[in-house]
Design an enzyme around this catalytic site. Structure first.
Site, PDB file in Angstrom:
ATOM      1  CE1 TYR A  24      45.140  40.233  43.865  1.00 41.03           C
ATOM      2  CE2 TYR A  24      46.265  38.437  44.525  1.00 41.03           C
ATOM      3  CZ  TYR A  24      44.950  38.815  44.154  1.00 41.03           C
ATOM      4  OH  TYR A  24      44.406  38.608  45.698  1.00 41.03           O
ATOM      5  CD  GLU A  25      41.345  38.512  38.833  1.00 40.79           C
ATOM      6  OE1 GLU A  25      42.157  36.998  38.936  1.00 40.79           O
ATOM      7  OE2 GLU A  25      41.311  38.842  37.558  1.00 40.79           O
TER       8      GLU A  25
END
Lengths: 571, 571
Positions: free
Chosen positions: A429-430
Site C-alpha cells: 500500500y501507499e
C-alpha cells in the site's frame, strides 16, 4: 516478552547519526531540545509498551467486523485509540494554532514507528489522521481548517484517504467517482472506493473522508481529479454532529494480516462534500498526504521489524536445543552460529532502515524550517527508499523471526507468524515497492542524479575522514559508494524509461544498502569498541557486499525482460 | 487460472538438462524409456490438474478438524487421496515385489512436485507414506514388509513419521518417549509426539506410525534411539484390522498455512509397536526416511513456486492498469518492466530449483542402480541444497506472486496469499534450512570438498565447451564457479565448526546460484535462440551475480556473530 519501545536507539540516532541538532537550531524547531525530545520518546514508549502492545494479538484474534453497516472494532481498540489521542500523539507535528505540538517530523517518525511495532492495526488510524491533517493544513480553506483540524488533532474525529477504485489502483488517474456542484458551496459525491483503511469505527465522533473524484467535463487521467472532504456526519457550524451523510461501508476485506484494521469498501451516493484545494488540483493535495504516508509506512515496516526481532530474541534466549561449542554460552539456541547470523541480520537491518527513515524525516523538517531546495530534493529522494527498504526490511526480519522459532514459528499461537502476515501489506500500500523504485529512478532523478550524487559525496567524505579509525569498513563503504555512483550515472543517461524501470528495484535496494552502511559507520564512530561498532562491522562486511549483485542487475537493461512473449511466459 | 502441471518442462529437463538417459541405461531402470516417462508425466499431470488442484482452496477454507478424537478431513480430500492411491502414485518408486512400480526417483520427484503444486496439504499424505515405505523396505523384517508394504503402496493404509517432542525438535537425541519389551516380539510405547503430519485421517483403513523411542538403559542422545512401527489398529495376521491400539490424537495445531493437512499432537500410552531395524538403530533407519523426505520437501517448495507463478502470470496478463510504452503490449500490467522483472525471476528461479532437485534425484537413482560411491556422495551433497533452495525459492516466488497482485494479493479470496502461507513451513520442517546448510558445510564436506569440487569441475568443463556459443554466459558462469571453488577450499580448511556454520546459509545459496546457472546454460544449449536461452540469459546475467555478496558473507568467519553479549543483543 512484550514489545519494548527502542527509546535508547532513537536518542542515540538523533544525537550521533541523524544529526537532529541541525533541526533544533532552526527557529521553527528551537523548542525541540534534547531534554524535550528525550522526554517525549520516554512518554511515548510508556504508552506503546503499556497500552498498545497488549492489543496487538487481540486485533488478530478478534478482527474488526461489520454489523448492520457499522464497524465493530477489536476488543480494547477504543481505549487504545483514546490513549493515543489523549497523549497528543496524533498531532505531534501539527500546527499549534489548531492544537498540534509543532514538533519535528523526525520525532513523529520515531513515535509512529513505536506505535506500529506495538500494534500495527491500531496505529493505522492515527497515521491516516496525520495524513489528512497535513493535507488540510496545506490545501483546505480557513473555514474547513477551523472546523476540522482541532477535532482531527485531538482525536475526537478521525480521517481517511479514499483513492482506490476497483479499476483504479496504482493508476489513480483511472478513477470514476463523480462530483457534482450543488451550487451551495458543497458537492455531491457518488461512487465506490475500495481498500479504505479505517473507513469506519465505533469509537470516535466523526469519520472524515478525503475522496478523490472527477467533476463533470474534467479531463481524463490524474489532471482531472479533485479532492473532497466528505464526513460521515455533516457537522453543524458549532462543530456538533448533524445528519448522517449519504455514504456507507458496504463490506470489509478478509485479509492476510492487520485483522484489527477494518479495510472498507465505501459507497458514496450523492454524499455531501467540500472541495479541498482548487478544482482539478486533487492530485497535488493528495501527494502531500501520500508523501508523508509513504515515510509513515516505511516506519511501519521498521516497527514490525523491531517487534519481530525482540520476539525472536526472547525465544532464542529461552529455547534449549542442541549443543554448541561456545564456552561462554547460555545453553540456548542463541549460541548457535546460524541463529546468531539471523539475529544479527535482523538487528543490523532494522537499525539501518530506521536510520534511513529518520534521515528522510530530518530532510522534511529542514525543508519546512528553511525552505532550502537541497533539503527538499533530499527528502524527495529518500522517501521512496525509506518506504521500500523499511517495508522490505520488515518483511525479511519478520520472516527470519519465524525461522528462528523453528516449528513453533508456523503455529499461530506463537505470534511470530502474525508479524509476517501484518507487515506484508506495507510493501504494497501507499504505492507498491516497485512503484517506489520507479519513482526513484524517474521523477527523483529528473535532476540528472544531483540529489543522489550529493548523498554519495557525503558518504565518501565521511568514509575518507574515518579511514584511519576503521580502515576496512571505510574502504568497503567507499568502494561501494563509487560502484553505486557509476550505476547512478548509467541510469541517469538512459532516456528509455523502461531501461531505468528494469533496474529500479535492485538499484533502490543497493542505494539503501550503501546508505545503511553509512549510518552504521556513523554509529560505530560514536561507539568505538562498543556494541554499535560490532554491529556496524557485521553489516558492512557481511551485508553490504550484496550491492555488487544488485547493481549488476540494475544495469542489465530492459531487453531480456521483454524477450519472452506472453505465450512463452506461460509455456 | 487453475494449476497446470508443467509436463513439457519435466520432459525437457529429463532429456536435455538432467540426463535421464544414464538412468535409463542401467539394468534397474531399463523399463523407464522415454515413452514410458512421458506417458507417466502426462497421466500424473491430468490427475493433478483435474483432481487435486480443485481441492487446494477447499483445504484452506475448511481446515481439517478434530471431532471426538477423530480427524475430519477437508471436503474432497478423501476422494483426492483415493485418486492418488489408485493411480499408483504413492508407490511409483517402491519395490515391485510389494506392488510398487520400481520407477526412478527422478520421475517420482517430478510427480511429487506436481502434486504439491496442485494441493500441498493433501500431497503431504502420500509423501509421508513414501518415506515410510522406503524405511520399511530397507530396515523392516520380512514379516512386517509382507504385511504392511502392499497396503501402504496401494494407499489402503497410510504412514507417518513421529520424531519431534516438545523438548526435542532439531535435537532429536533429546527425545524421551519410552519403549518397553513386552516379551512377545512387541513393545509398549509411551510418550507424546508433536507436529505429526497427517497423524490421523478419516479416509483410509489404518494409520501406521513410525515412532522414535528409547529402550530402558539406552544411552543418551541419538545413539540410544530405536524405531518402532505403531499402527492405529492392530492388524490380524490376514491383514484385516483388529483392535484399536492405545494411542490417540490429543489436538491439532492452528497453523499459518497448509490448513488441509492435520498436524497432530499424538499420545502413546503403552501402545503396541514392532521394532524396525536393530535396537538402538533408530536414527539410521530414520535417516533413510528423512533424506528422501528432504528432497520431497524441496519439491514442495518448487511445486508452490510453479503454482504461484502461474497464478501471478494469469493475473498480470489480465489486469489492466497504467500505461506503458511497449508497442507490442497486451495493455495489461505484464507490459510493465518491473512486473516483468518479477515474473522472469519467478520463472527462472523455479526452473533452476527444479533442475537441481531432479539432478539430486538422478544421483539417488544412479546410486541405487550402480552402487557407485561417487553418485552416493553427489546425492548426499545435493540433498540439502535441493531442500533449502527449493523451499527458499518457493517462499520467494510466492511472495513475488503476492506482490504482482498488488492490493489484491493481500486479500485472502485472491488465493495468492495462501501460497505464501502454505509454503512457509517447507523451510522449517524436515530440518530447517539453516540445518540443511550446516549439514552441507559439515557432514557433506567431510570428504575435504571432493563432492563439491567434482560438481565444479563439471560446470567448468561445460562452460569451456560452450564458450564459442555463449561467450558472455559461459564466462560469467566460469568465473562464478571459480569464486565458489575458492570459498569451498576456504571452508574445508576451517576446523572450527562455528566458522563454517557462520557462513553455511550464504554458502549453500551461492552454490545453488551457480548450479542453477549451470542448469540454465544446459537448457540454453538445447534451445539456441529460443525461450530457454532467453531465460538463461536473464538468470545468468541478472541473478547469478548475487553469488559475490553471498560468498563474501560465507567467508567472514564467526567472530562478529558472537561479538555481542545477550544483553547487548537485547539493548
Amino acid at each position: 516478552m512484550p514489545y519494548r519501545a527502542p527509546v535508547e536507539d532513537f536518542a542515540f540516532l538523533f544525537d550521533h547519526v541523524v544529526g537532529l541538532d541541525a533541526v533544533r537550531q532552526t527557529d521553527r524547531f528551537e523548542d525541540a531540545s534534547e531534554d524535550v525530545t528525550r522526554a517525549i520518546l520516554e512518554e511515548a514508549g510508556k504508552m506503546t509498551n503499556d497500552v498498545l502492545a497488549p492489543l496487538q494479538r487481540a486485533g488478530d484474534q478478534t478482527p474488526a467486523k461489520l454489523e448492520n453497516g457499522v464497524v465493530r472494532t477489536s476488543p480494547g481498540f477504543a481505549d487504545g485509540f483514546k490513549a493515543v489521542a489523549e497523549g497528543g500523539w496524533i498531532g505531534m507535528s501539527a500546527d499549534p494554532e489548531f492544537g498540534g505540538m509543532g514538533l519535528p517530523m523526525t520525532l513523529t517518525t520515531a513515535v509512529n514507528e513505536m506505535m506500529s511495532g506495538a500494534c500495527l492495526s491500531l496505529q493505522l488510524a492515527p497515521l491516516m489522521s496525520q495524513g489528512q491533517i497535513e493535507a488540510l493544513e496545506h490545501h483546505a480553506s480557513d473555514a474547513i481548517k477551523e472546523l476540522y483540524l482541532p477535532k482531527l488533532i485531538s482525536g475526537e474525529w478521525t480521517g481517511t484517504m479514499n483513492l482506490t477504485e476497483p479499476q483504479a489502483g496504482s493508476d489513480v488517474g483511472a478513477l470514476a467517482t463523480k462530483a457534482e456542484d450543488n451550487g451551495d458551496g458543497t458537492y455531491a459525491i457518488s461512487g465506490q472506493k475500495v481498500y479504505i483503511t479505517w473507513g469506519d469505527n465505533d469509537f470516535d465522533g466523526n469519520i472524515c473522508h478525503l475522496v478523490l473524484a472527477r467533476l463533470p467535463g474534467a479531463p481524463a487521467g490524474t489532471k482531472g481529479i479533485s479532492l473532497f472532504l466528505v464526513p460521515k456526519y455533516l457537522p453543524n457550524d458549532d462543530g456538533s454532529l448533524g445528519n448522517a451523510n449519504s455514504l456507507k461501508v458496504v463490506s470489509l476485506e478478509h485479509k492476510l494480516g492487520i485483522h484489527g484494521s477494518p479495510t472498507c469498501v465505501m459507497q458514496y451516493d450523492k454524499a455531501t462534500g467540500w472541495l479541498v484545494g482548487p478544482e482539478q488540483g486533487g492530485m497535488a493535495a493528495m501527494f502531500t498526504m501520500m508523501n508523508n504516508a509513504r515515510l509513515g509506512v516505511g516506519g511501519q515496516g521498521i516497527g514490525i521489524a523491531e517487534a519481530a526481532y525482540q520476539h525472536a530474541l526472547a525465544y532464542a534466549l529461552d529455547r534449549k536445543q542442541g549443543k554448541t561449542s561456545r564456552p561462554d554460552g547460555t545453553g540456548t539456541i542463541v549460541d548457535h552460529a546460524d541463529v546468531r547470523r539471523m539475529l544479527m541480520t535482523m538487528k543490523a537491518e532494522t537499525f539501518a532502515a530506521r536510520a534511513i527513515a529518520l534521515c528522510c524525516a530530518k530532510a522534511i523538517d529542514m525543508t519546512n524550517a528553511t525552505g532550502q531546495a537541497e533539503w527538499k530534493a533530499r527528502a524527495a529522494f529518500l522517501t521512496p527508499i525509506a518506504k521500500a527498504f523499511g517495508t522490505d526490511t520488515g518483511m525479511a526480519v519478520a520472516e527470519m523471526g519465524v525461522q528462528v522459532h523453528g516449528g513453533m514459528g508456523f503455529i499461530e499461537e506463537t505470534g511470530a507468524a502474525q508479524y509476517s502476515r501484518d507487515v506484508r501489506v506495507t510493501a504494497i500500500y501507499e504505492g507498491t515497492n516497485g512503484i517506489q523504485a520507479m519513482d526513484l529512478v524517474a521523477r527523483k532523478m529528473m535532476d540528472g542524479g544531483e540529489a543522489a550524487n550529493r548523498l554519495l559525496d557525503e558518504i565518501e567524505a565521511d568514509a575518507e575522514a574515518a579511514r584511519d579509525v576503521f580502515p576496512n569498513m571505510t574502504d568497503a563503504l567507499w568502494q561501494a559508494s563509487e560502484t553505486l555512483r557509476e550505476a547512478t550515472d548509467w541510469l541517469t543517461e538512459q532516456s528509455n524509461m523502461d531501461t531505468r524501470f528494469a533496474g529500479a528495484v535492485p538499484y533502490l535496494r543497493a542505494f539503501a544498502r550503501v546508505l545503511g552502511a553509512h549510518m552504521h559507520l556513523k554509529a560505530a564512530l560514536a561507539d568505538k569498541g562498543g556494541p554499535r561498532e560490532k554491529l556496524a562491522r557485521f553489516y558492512i562486511l557481511r551485508l553490504l557486499p550484496e550491492h555488487v549483485g544488485l547493481l549488476a542487475h540494475a544495469q542489465a537493461g530492459e531487453a531480456d525482460l521483454f524477450a519472452l512473449s506472453a505465450d512463452e511466459l506461460a509455456a
